[in-house]
Design an enzyme around this catalytic site. Sequence first.
Site, PDB file in Angstrom:
ATOM      1  N   GLU A 235      -5.028   2.294   2.629  1.00  0.00           N
ATOM      2  CA  GLU A 235      -5.149   1.070   3.439  1.00  0.00           C
ATOM      3  C   GLU A 235      -5.331   1.423   4.909  1.00  0.00           C
ATOM      4  O   GLU A 235      -6.157   0.843   5.611  1.00  0.00           O
ATOM      5  CB  GLU A 235      -3.900   0.189   3.258  1.00  0.00           C
ATOM      6  CG  GLU A 235      -4.028  -1.195   3.895  1.00  0.00           C
ATOM      7  CD  GLU A 235      -3.617  -1.267   5.362  1.00  0.00           C
ATOM      8  OE1 GLU A 235      -3.963  -2.256   6.026  1.00  0.00           O
ATOM      9  OE2 GLU A 235      -2.967  -0.329   5.868  1.00  0.00           O
ATOM     10  N   GLU A 236      -4.525   2.393   5.367  1.00  0.00           N
ATOM     11  CA  GLU A 236      -4.442   2.638   6.812  1.00  0.00           C
ATOM     12  C   GLU A 236      -5.771   3.038   7.432  1.00  0.00           C
ATOM     13  O   GLU A 236      -6.046   2.713   8.577  1.00  0.00           O
ATOM     14  CB  GLU A 236      -3.387   3.722   7.108  1.00  0.00           C
ATOM     15  CG  GLU A 236      -1.952   3.308   6.785  1.00  0.00           C
ATOM     16  CD  GLU A 236      -1.429   2.205   7.704  1.00  0.00           C
ATOM     17  OE1 GLU A 236      -2.202   1.678   8.511  1.00  0.00           O
ATOM     18  OE2 GLU A 236      -0.236   1.874   7.595  1.00  0.00           O
TER      19      GLU A 236
ATOM     20  N   ASP B  92       6.065   0.611   6.835  1.00  0.00           N
ATOM     21  CA  ASP B  92       4.622   0.434   6.610  1.00  0.00           C
ATOM     22  C   ASP B  92       4.134   1.561   5.710  1.00  0.00           C
ATOM     23  O   ASP B  92       3.723   2.593   6.194  1.00  0.00           O
ATOM     24  CB  ASP B  92       3.881   0.418   7.952  1.00  0.00           C
ATOM     25  CG  ASP B  92       2.417   0.076   7.815  1.00  0.00           C
ATOM     26  OD1 ASP B  92       2.012  -0.403   6.746  1.00  0.00           O
ATOM     27  OD2 ASP B  92       1.668   0.286   8.789  1.00  0.00           O
TER      28      ASP B  92
ATOM     29  N   HIS C  66       0.824  -1.223   0.000  1.00  0.00           N
ATOM     30  CA  HIS C  66       0.000   0.000   0.000  1.00  0.00           C
ATOM     31  C   HIS C  66       0.851   1.262   0.000  1.00  0.00           C
ATOM     32  O   HIS C  66       1.893   1.333   0.633  1.00  0.00           O
ATOM     33  CB  HIS C  66      -1.069   0.001   1.094  1.00  0.00           C
ATOM     34  CG  HIS C  66      -0.569   0.019   2.516  1.00  0.00           C
ATOM     35  ND1 HIS C  66      -0.218   1.186   3.152  1.00  0.00           N
ATOM     36  CD2 HIS C  66      -0.388  -0.978   3.421  1.00  0.00           C
ATOM     37  CE1 HIS C  66       0.145   0.906   4.394  1.00  0.00           C
ATOM     38  NE2 HIS C  66       0.067  -0.407   4.584  1.00  0.00           N
TER      39      HIS C  66
HETATM   40 ZN    ZN Z   1       0.451  -1.551   6.287  1.00  0.00          ZN
HETATM   41 ZN    ZN Z   2      -0.341   0.269   8.976  1.00  0.00          ZN
END
Ligand code: ZN
Ligand code: ZN
Length: 463
Positions: free
Chosen positions: A328-329, A295, A283
Site C-alpha cells: 500500500e505504502e 500503520d 495493509h
Molecule cells: Zn496505511
Molecule cells: Zn502509510
Amino acid sequence: MKKQFWTSILGLALATLSLSSNAVSQEVPELTLQQAEQLREQALESTLALDITASLTTEVGARLPGTDADKKAVEWGMAKLQSLGFDKVWKEPVSIPVWLRLHESAEVIAPFPQNLIISALGGSVSTPKNGLEAEIIHFDSIEALESSADGSANNKIVYISKRMEKHSSGRGYGDAGPARFRGAASAAKKGAIGLVIRSIGTDSQRSPHTGVTSYEDGVTKIPAAALSNPDADQLDRILAHNKTTTMRLNIQTEVLPDATTYNVIGEITGSERPDEIVAIGGHLDSWDQGTGAVDDASGIGITVAAAKLIAQQQRPKRTIRVVMFGAEEIGVFGGKQYALDHADELAKHIIGAESDGGAGKVLALSSSVSHESLHVVDEMLKLMAPLGVVRSSAKATGSADFGPMVRAGMPAVGLVQDFTPYFDIHHTPDDTFDKIVPEELAQNVAAWVIFVKLAADWPGRFN
Ligand code: ZN
Ligand code: ZN
C-alpha cells in the site's frame, strides 16, 4: 396464448412473492442484533487484536514492500490466518517496484553551518554520491511554488514550509500532504535540483515523516526529503535572517528489479450465502523505519480479530473475507491488483471497509450505501452508540486499498478513527507498538464486529 397467460400469472405471483420476501428481509433479525451486542462486549474484553498486532510488529518488524521482511510478513499472514482457523487462506501475487533507503543527511552550509535531520521520501532518487550543494528557495506552500514564475527555482533546492495542522479528523493531511505527494515533480518543473519539505506530521520530535512521493513522466526526477518538524522550525529561523542560505543534501537510494509481493486473504465461509462477501482488511506492508504498528499492523489486528470473534460465536450467514493488502505504502499496488483480480465478482462484494487509520478510537461511522439500506447503518449506529460512535455525513471511500473497488461500485462503510495521535508518529521511526492504547484498539474491534455481523447476517443488499 393460454401458456403465455399462465406464464405471466406465475411471473406475477413470483414477483409478488419476491417483493414480500424482500420487504420481510429488510429488517435486521432480532437475533443478529442481540448477537452483535454480545460481540461488542466480548470485543471490549478481548486482547486478540493487540496480540495479532504485537505478533506482526515483533516477529516481522518493519516490512518495506519487496524486501525479505515483506516476504516474512506474507508468510506470517498466511500462518496467522491458518492458526486462527479461517476456512480458506490463500495469497494473490502483486507485481511491485522495490525501493530501498541507503543513506540520508542534510546540512546547512551557510549562513549558520549545522546538521539537519531528514528522511528521504519514498521513491526518491539519489543525489550524486557526495551529495549536492545549492541555495535554498523557500515557499510557504506547494501552491506558492506552483504559481511561481518558470525557472524560479533554477539550480536551487526548494524548501516547502507548510505546517500540518492537528485535527481529530486528520484533515490537515489533505492540506499539507500535496507538498509530499507531488512536490518533487512541481519543484523540478521550476528548475529545482532538490526538494526538502517540512514533515507531514503534527509532532515536535526530531523524527521526520517519510511517505511516497510521485514523479511525472517527462519531468526530471529530483531527490526529495522531509525535515523533522523541529529542524524545519530551525531552518525557518535561519531563513528569517534573509541571508543566502545554502544546504548540502545527500540521499542515497536504490531501485531493485520489480518483485512480487502478495495480497494475503482469509475467509470465514458463510452458512447461508457463501458466495456473498463482506470484505474487510488492512495493509500488511509498512515503511522501513518504525515497525508499522499503527500503520497498519493495527488495521490487520482489528479486522482479523473482528472476523475471528464473529466466527467463534456463530458462523456468519455471508462469507467474511479478510484481505491483508500488499504494498500500500508505495502506491496502493495491492488494492489496485485486488480490484483487477476480483472485477468479475464485484457484485458478490456486498459491502467492504478497510482499517487504515491507526489504533485511535472509532469516532464516527460513514457510509456509501443505497437509501433503502440506510436503516441497517442506523442499527449499526445504535449498537455503536455506547462506544461513542456517531454518524459521519462523509461518504465512505473504502480507504486506500478498497478505494478501487468502491469506485467500481462496491458499497462501503468507514469506521472513522481519532487521528489526533496518529499523525504524530505516522511514517516515522516512532511508529512502534508501545504507542497503541490497548483499550482504544479493543474499542475498534467492538465497533467492527457490529458492522461486520450486521452486514453478514442481514439478508438485503446495500446497493
Ligand atoms: Zn496505511
Ligand atoms: Zn502509510
